[in-house]
Scaffold this active site. Structure first.
Site, PDB file in Angstrom:
ATOM      1  N   GLU A  18       0.821  -1.219   0.000  1.00  0.00           N
ATOM      2  CA  GLU A  18       0.000   0.000   0.000  1.00  0.00           C
ATOM      3  C   GLU A  18       0.853   1.267   0.000  1.00  0.00           C
ATOM      4  O   GLU A  18       0.830   2.051   0.945  1.00  0.00           O
ATOM      5  CB  GLU A  18      -0.891   0.012   1.251  1.00  0.00           C
ATOM      6  CG  GLU A  18      -1.826  -1.169   1.356  1.00  0.00           C
ATOM      7  CD  GLU A  18      -2.559  -1.222   2.706  1.00  0.00           C
ATOM      8  OE1 GLU A  18      -2.239  -0.456   3.626  1.00  0.00           O
ATOM      9  OE2 GLU A  18      -3.473  -2.047   2.814  1.00  0.00           O
TER      10      GLU A  18
ATOM     11  N   CYS B  15      -0.575  32.809  12.324  1.00  0.00           N
ATOM     12  CA  CYS B  15      -0.320  33.461  13.605  1.00  0.00           C
ATOM     13  C   CYS B  15       0.087  32.448  14.668  1.00  0.00           C
ATOM     14  O   CYS B  15      -0.627  32.229  15.640  1.00  0.00           O
ATOM     15  CB  CYS B  15      -1.578  34.219  14.022  1.00  0.00           C
ATOM     16  SG  CYS B  15      -1.367  35.102  15.549  1.00  0.00           S
TER      17      CYS B  15
ATOM     18  N   TYR C 132       0.858  13.864   1.785  1.00  0.00           N
ATOM     19  CA  TYR C 132       0.458  14.448   3.064  1.00  0.00           C
ATOM     20  C   TYR C 132       0.681  15.956   3.058  1.00  0.00           C
ATOM     21  O   TYR C 132       1.080  16.549   4.061  1.00  0.00           O
ATOM     22  CB  TYR C 132       1.188  13.748   4.230  1.00  0.00           C
ATOM     23  CG  TYR C 132       1.073  12.241   4.136  1.00  0.00           C
ATOM     24  CD1 TYR C 132      -0.151  11.620   4.361  1.00  0.00           C
ATOM     25  CD2 TYR C 132       2.157  11.443   3.771  1.00  0.00           C
ATOM     26  CE1 TYR C 132      -0.291  10.247   4.236  1.00  0.00           C
ATOM     27  CE2 TYR C 132       2.030  10.069   3.641  1.00  0.00           C
ATOM     28  CZ  TYR C 132       0.801   9.471   3.880  1.00  0.00           C
ATOM     29  OH  TYR C 132       0.667   8.118   3.739  1.00  0.00           O
TER      30      TYR C 132
HETATM   31  N1  LLP Z   1      -1.458   1.793   4.580  1.00  0.00           N
HETATM   32  C1  LLP Z   1      -1.882   2.181   5.794  1.00  0.00           C
HETATM   33  C2  LLP Z   1      -2.773   1.321   6.552  1.00  0.00           C
HETATM   34  C3  LLP Z   1      -1.475   3.416   6.312  1.00  0.00           C
HETATM   35  O1  LLP Z   1      -1.894   3.798   7.515  1.00  0.00           O
HETATM   36  C4  LLP Z   1      -0.613   4.247   5.550  1.00  0.00           C
HETATM   37  C5  LLP Z   1      -0.194   5.556   6.055  1.00  0.00           C
HETATM   38  C6  LLP Z   1      -0.210   3.802   4.275  1.00  0.00           C
HETATM   39  C7  LLP Z   1      -0.641   2.562   3.835  1.00  0.00           C
HETATM   40  C8  LLP Z   1       0.695   4.604   3.381  1.00  0.00           C
HETATM   41  O2  LLP Z   1       1.950   4.770   3.920  1.00  0.00           O
HETATM   42  P1  LLP Z   1       3.094   5.502   3.062  1.00  0.00           P
HETATM   43  O3  LLP Z   1       3.493   4.587   1.935  1.00  0.00           O
HETATM   44  O4  LLP Z   1       2.547   6.768   2.542  1.00  0.00           O
HETATM   45  O5  LLP Z   1       4.187   5.702   4.036  1.00  0.00           O
HETATM   46  N2  LLP Z   1       1.007  12.287   7.620  1.00  0.00           N
HETATM   47  C9  LLP Z   1       2.232  11.556   7.855  1.00  0.00           C
HETATM   48  C10 LLP Z   1       2.141  10.135   7.342  1.00  0.00           C
HETATM   49  C11 LLP Z   1       0.978   9.358   7.903  1.00  0.00           C
HETATM   50  C12 LLP Z   1       0.889   7.965   7.334  1.00  0.00           C
HETATM   51  C13 LLP Z   1      -0.388   7.315   7.706  1.00  0.00           C
HETATM   52  N3  LLP Z   1      -0.566   6.001   7.177  1.00  0.00           N
HETATM   53  C14 LLP Z   1       3.388  12.310   7.216  1.00  0.00           C
HETATM   54  O6  LLP Z   1       3.155  13.362   6.624  1.00  0.00           O
HETATM   55  O7  LLP Z   1       4.549  11.888   7.321  1.00  0.00           O
END
Ligand code: LLP
Length: 416
Positions: free
Chosen positions: A273, A342, A371
């Site tokens: 994913e 602010c 994100y």
């Molecule tokens: N699958 C699940 C169940 C997840 O919770 C996530 C991300 C992904 C896949 C995708 O993960 P990736 O390949 O994008 O690392 N807002 C944070 C990241 C939060 C990730 C949440 N879950 C940031 O800006 O670093």
């Protein structure tokens, strides 16, 4: 895809100054870069199924490019499911994740025919109830908590023992036992996700081993496994210092996967994913300098802040920045780039050497595709910005700039 031509940053064939004339701040995505990332996953994992993590960036034009390449989708809410369907992802390859699904969300998921990653036995019963009412059989996986701690920011590590996600891997067999007996649900997979922005690959192998250990026990209950989903999490190169590519993840993972699934009766497919590693590096946030001031530090105040990119404020995240209209010029001074919000924490980039910055200059914040916009807000009454997609020398507005109407939004004025 992001390069300098005559001192100006170009996204593919387009000078960012041309886009900035339509307005700033603005997110700008390179289609070619996105296609490259998609292809590198496809080449690295020809037999696996990739489910794009919609939470990373849910722009429909962007997701359509991804869905057309055969990806499925990981969605975390009914809203993301709605967007994923609009973007053309096929329901059988959509996994409805989430640790707190409402009755309404479960109904929507069941009616659309997606698969569920189930986070608790409570949720399992709720899905079974809805499935019976709808006369459907819902294919499910349980999300296991593998108790693995990857080297990443604590706020984005999700497979730790103390994390809110999933069922402890030692206890999940009981959940499968319950599922086998319940009407309307059919266990066909095992799901796990250890965290995000992970650049050391060993925790992925550890998690895979955990999943297969669980799979062997699950099979004994008579379950035929269709997939083992290892989640997302591969990091990207925020510091431009080299991080593993999908091919390296595959080289590390696939030998173990092949060896270990030979221990199983069924032949589950590997599911992944990825979110950040698909969309993160494809996009810049372009923001204009409103003022430069020498105070405790040299502050460059720009028109985008944590209202549009919250990662630096929230996770101390590092994003490279450049003065996009002065590329290649000597970096003579140290600056701290701050937003218009602010709050003292509204800092996009701290202590960076840049060419002399002046009012009106354009600052590009790199690797903002994941994100970024999805975590934006209207804090301080600021309308959200636009998103642009560049295809060679053409560019398209794929989300319009919001206006004050959007800020007023759904408010209803009660006049006492
Ligand atoms: N699958 C699940 C169940 C997840 O919770 C996530 C991300 C992904 C896949 C995708 O993960 P990736 O390949 O994008 O690392 N807002 C944070 C990241 C939060 C990730 C949440 N879950 C940031 O800006 O670093």
């Amino acid at each position: 895809m992001f390069r300098e031509v005559n001192g100006k940053l170009h996204v593919e064939g387009v000078n960012i100054e041309e886009i900035a004339e339509s307005g700033t701040p603005v997110y700008i995505t390179s289609k070619a870069m996105l296609e490259n990332n998609i292809e590198s996953y496809r080449a690295a994992f020809p037999d696996a199924r990739m489910l794009y993590a919609v939470k990373a960036n849910n722009n429909i034009s962007i997701m359509r490019i991804i869905s057309k390449k055969g990806f499925g989708a990981d969605v975390f809410s009914d809203g993301e499911l709605y967007l994923a369907l609009l973007a053309g992802f096929k329901p059988e390859y959509i996994l409805f994740n989430g640790n707190s699904k409402s009755r309404k969300e479960i109904e929507y998921g069941v009616r659309t025919g997606v698969k569920f990653s189930v986070d608790s036995v409570d949720e399992l019963h709720a899905i079974s109830e809805v499935a019976k009412e709808e006369n459907k059989e819902v294919k499910i996986a349980f999300r296991i908590n593998p108790d693995i701690s990857p080297d990443t920011h604590p706020k984005i590590a999700t497979g730790l023992k103390k994390s809110k996600f999933g069922i402890p891997w030692e206890e999940v067999i009981d959940a499968y036992k319950t599922a086998v007996k319940l009407p309307g649900v059919k266990p066909v997979g095992i799901h796990c996700h250890i965290g995000s922005q992970i650049t050391d690959l060993s925790p992925f192998v550890e998690a895979l081993n955990r999943i297969v250990d669980v799979a062997k026990k699950v099979e004994k209950l008579g379950v035929e496994l269709e997939f083992l989903d290892l989640g997302g999490g591969l990091g990207i190169d925020y510091h431009a210092e080299g991080v593993p590519a999908p091919s390296e993840l595959a080289n590390k993972l696939m030998p173990t996967f092949r060896e270990r699934i030979a221990e199983l009766k069924s032949e589950p497919q590997l599911w992944l994913e990825p979110g950040r590693s698909i969309i993160g590096n494809t996009t810049i946030l372009l923001t204009r300098v409103n003022s430069v001031k020498k105070a405790y530090k040299n502050f460059v105040a720009v028109d985008a802040g944590f209202n549009l990119l919250i990662r630096p404020a929230m996770y101390n995240a590092y994003h490279r920045v450049s003065v996009a209209n002065k590329m290649g010029q000597k970096e003579e001074e140290e600056y701290t780039v701050v937003g218009p919000i602010c709050e003292s924490g509204d800092i996009l980039a701290e202590n960076r050497k840049l060419p002399k910055v002046e009012r009106g200059d354009l600052i590009a914040v790199f690797d903002a595709g994941a994100y970024g916009f999805v975590m934006s807000s209207q804090y301080n009454g600021r309308p959200r910005c636009a998103e642009i997609l560049v295809d060679r020398d053409r560019w398209f507005v794929i989300r319009e700039w919001e206006s004050f109407c959007d800020v007023v939004g759904k408010q209803i004025v009660v006049d006492f």
